[in-house]
Design an enzyme around this catalytic site. Structure first.
Site, PDB file in Angstrom:
ATOM      1  N   LYS A 141       0.803  -1.237   0.000  1.00  0.00           N
ATOM      2  CA  LYS A 141       0.000   0.000   0.000  1.00  0.00           C
ATOM      3  C   LYS A 141       0.832   1.282   0.000  1.00  0.00           C
ATOM      4  O   LYS A 141       0.459   2.249  -0.642  1.00  0.00           O
ATOM      5  CB  LYS A 141      -0.935   0.025   1.204  1.00  0.00           C
ATOM      6  CG  LYS A 141      -2.046  -1.017   1.153  1.00  0.00           C
ATOM      7  CD  LYS A 141      -3.039  -0.703   2.253  1.00  0.00           C
ATOM      8  CE  LYS A 141      -3.966  -1.840   2.547  1.00  0.00           C
ATOM      9  NZ  LYS A 141      -5.027  -1.438   3.482  1.00  0.00           N
ATOM     10  N   ASP A 163     -10.211   2.810   2.144  1.00  0.00           N
ATOM     11  CA  ASP A 163     -10.381   2.406   3.550  1.00  0.00           C
ATOM     12  C   ASP A 163     -11.100   3.488   4.355  1.00  0.00           C
ATOM     13  O   ASP A 163     -11.873   3.180   5.271  1.00  0.00           O
ATOM     14  CB  ASP A 163      -9.020   2.140   4.207  1.00  0.00           C
ATOM     15  CG  ASP A 163      -8.418   0.814   3.777  1.00  0.00           C
ATOM     16  OD1 ASP A 163      -9.179  -0.083   3.372  1.00  0.00           O
ATOM     17  OD2 ASP A 163      -7.181   0.681   3.841  1.00  0.00           O
TER      18      ASP A 163
END
Ligand code: ATR
Length: 273
Positions: free
Chosen positions: A70, A103
């Protein structure tokens, strides 16, 4: 069957236990999107850059990124404001090369779906890694009163400074007096197989009546959630956040509104399997 197949997928290392393929493929099936397919793609960190280019060149519309990619993906995509703020990309659209972070939306929208009040509410985050960053950014934006407790205090202080947050950094003992309405576990403590662990120490009284949200979803009911319930609070597991961050990626790639209930059911089934 229509052709060509439009492919998306989850890129990670390891990736075997990802629930995303089950979730997305169930959504494609439910919507009759037979030309779409979601894959699991195991890629080690040293060839991430090359691999993303290959996927993009070979019919992939986009990918989700998971551990450990990420942060590295920030430099390999055009990160949007959200991804830059959080410091992590979890979704890429190869058509635009934009990297974003779903997220934040996944977390906040799951809290909303559970009718958890946020505006002006005292919220305590446990942890200061990538997951905590996404939570802190989202909660800061909706006007929660934030405090952060992390094993490594300096890391929590860095998070607050990086995101220009108006948030306190507290020890767990101090956090009891903060009297949070919501406590969020943003660490991996309590995750299978170490299910007898909790980020909240057993010897410290759990704030009475506080709602607990655990980003850990394996197991569904963690020790942390049990502690909250024993102290008279609500307990919410993190599967909804996983589903909703996936749903947000689905929306970006397909332009179609994802069926949350179908994705939730598929994730539950895959988790149980
Ligand atoms: P993620 O991106 O999933 O948030 P991470 O960046 O590795 O993962 O962050 C993990 C978080 O869990 C950190 O806040 C970490 O605390 P430190 O900053 O002190 O390392 C926290 N964490 C991990 N294991 C822990 C443990 N056994 N006890 C307390 N905190 C723990």
């Amino acid at each position: 069957m229509s052709w060509p197949i439009r492919k998306v997928g989850a890129v990670g290392w390891p990736i075997e236990h990802s629930l995303s393929p089950a979730m997305h493929n169930a959504a494609f099936a439910a919507l009759g999107m037979t030309d779409w397919l979601y894959d699991k793609i195991a890629i080690p960190p040293d060839i991430l850059k090359l691999s993303l280019r290959e996927l993009s060149d070979h019919g992939y519309v986009g990918v989700n990124l998971t551990v450990p990619h990420k942060e590295a993906a920030l430099a390999l995509t055009k990160p949007d404001e959200l991804a830059r703020a959080v410091g992590a990309v979890n979704t890429i659209d190869f058509r635009t090369r934009v990297g974003t972070n779903t997220d934040v939306l996944g977390f906040i929208s799951d809290l909303r779906a559970h009718d958890v009040p946020l505006e002006g509410q005292r919220v305590l985050l446990l942890g200061a890694g990538g997951a905590a960053r996404a939570a802190a950014y989202g909660l800061g934006r909706v006007g929660a009163e934030l405090a952060i407790a992390n094993r490594t205090t300096e890391r929590a202080e860095r998070l607050v400074a990086d995101l220009s947050l108006d948030a306190r950094v507290l020890s767990l003992e101090e956090a009891v007096n903060f009297a949070p309405a919501l406590i969020v576990n943003c660490t991996s403590v309590g995750m299978f197989p170490k299910t007898d662990e909790s980020p909240w120490p057993g010897e410290l009284p759990f704030p009475a009546g506080a709602t607990a949200y655990d980003m850990v979803y394996r197991p569904r009911r963690t020790r942390f959630l049990a502690q909250a319930e024993m102290a008279g609070g609500r307990a919410i597991g993190g599967l909804g956040m996983l589903v909703r961050q996936g749903a947000a990626a689905f929306r970006i790639w397909t332009g179609v509104e994802p069926p949350i209930d179908v994705m939730t059911h598929a994730a539950e089934q895959a988790l149980g399997a």
